[in-house]
Design an enzyme around this catalytic site. Structure first.
Site, short mmCIF file in Angstrom:
data_model
loop_
_atom_site.label_atom_id
_atom_site.label_comp_id
_atom_site.label_asym_id
_atom_site.label_seq_id
_atom_site.Cartn_x
_atom_site.Cartn_y
_atom_site.Cartn_z
N CYS A 191 37.21 -13.30 27.57
CA CYS A 191 36.07 -13.93 28.27
C CYS A 191 36.35 -15.42 28.44
O CYS A 191 37.40 -15.92 28.03
CB CYS A 191 34.78 -13.71 27.48
SG CYS A 191 34.70 -14.69 25.96
N GLU B 297 39.60 -12.35 19.55
CA GLU B 297 40.59 -13.38 19.90
C GLU B 297 40.36 -14.68 19.14
O GLU B 297 41.31 -15.34 18.71
CB GLU B 297 40.53 -13.70 21.40
CG GLU B 297 40.76 -12.54 22.34
CD GLU B 297 39.46 -11.92 22.80
OE1 GLU B 297 38.59 -11.61 21.94
OE2 GLU B 297 39.30 -11.74 24.01
N CYS C 143 37.00 -17.22 24.99
CA CYS C 143 38.30 -16.92 24.38
C CYS C 143 39.45 -17.49 25.21
O CYS C 143 40.41 -18.01 24.66
CB CYS C 143 38.45 -15.42 24.18
SG CYS C 143 37.24 -14.79 22.99
N HIS D 89 34.38 -13.21 18.39
CA HIS D 89 35.23 -12.29 19.16
C HIS D 89 36.58 -12.15 18.46
O HIS D 89 37.02 -13.06 17.75
CB HIS D 89 35.45 -12.84 20.58
CG HIS D 89 34.27 -12.63 21.48
ND1 HIS D 89 34.34 -12.83 22.84
CD2 HIS D 89 33.00 -12.24 21.23
CE1 HIS D 89 33.15 -12.57 23.39
NE2 HIS D 89 32.33 -12.23 22.42
#
Lengths: 149, 149
Positions: free
Chosen positions: B86, B58, B89, B56
């Site tokens: 999410c 992040e 993260c 991801h």
């Protein structure tokens, strides 16, 4: 018939990884990922060495296993990890849709069960496998750390 | 005095990263990390390209910023991300002790607020900055995906 490849067998391998972390001065957590009794990833915590909070054993194991499999979903895979996963690692396991997670010692403070992190509904969870061994290694680490400072 | 380096200014840069993800066929989420008005990390979602659920925007931004700073704690740093983080993260952000998180669109289904993931008590959170732009890009992506299949 006795199957030698049980959860204890594989958790011993995760503990060997935790020992490697210990020797490097890392919080001693180890993980392996297994598919059909075959180890496809072996990792240990490297947050200090890499200066990176995301370098937990489980995160590296997920990346490594996905790389081995050539796909990002860890179907038919089991993660063995010596300490109960945190929010981040449980969140990553959620996305991976991994079939089974087996952990050793519980992490009462920051483990995913305390924090309320959701795993994927498909994921089976078993806790407490060789918990005492994992816990003893953690305690040894933190006592030594305290004595050094 | 007007400060041009406000949250909207930096979120535009995160949106540029999301556009890059879009062009690669990735779910279009972009992130940047800023310290003292200086961008020290720019990343976008690469889960498809890397076949890795942990890739991801992040997560990559946290690793990248820590690498730049030479330390794993993101003190005095602000993360700008186009979509609400999410569980994974948010869990990583928790460990990083980042000072501030600014996100664009809310993720009602899998965002950390719905999932109940805890950020570090030190972390300030701002949501909804350029939310419509981030949301429109996501919608465009999913409509195109659907039409292709």
């Amino acid at each position: 018939m006795i199957n030698p490849f049980d959860d204890t067998y594989f958790m011993k391998k995760a503990l060997q990884e935790a020992e490697l972390a210990y020797e490097k001065g890392e919080i001693p957590v180890g993980a392996i990922i297994v598919v059909k009794d075959r180890v496809i990833a072996r990792t240990h915590n490297l947050t200090e060495l890499l200066n990176d909070v995301t370098a937990h054993a489980e995160m590296q194991a997920i990346t490594s296993a996905a790389n081995f499999l050539g796909g990002k979903y860890l179907l038919n895979c089991t993660l063995y990890v010596t300490l109960e996963p945190c929010q981040m690692c449980a969140g990553a396991l959620y996305w991976s849709q991994i079939s089974k997670v087996v952990y050793g010692a519980s992490d009462i403070q920051r483990g995913f069960t305390t924090m309320g992190t959701q795993l994927h509904p498909k994921t089976e969870v078993v806790g407490g496998v060789l918990a005492e061994e994992a816990s003893a290694l953690m305690k040894r680490f933190f006592i030594e750390k305290r004595n050094l400072n």
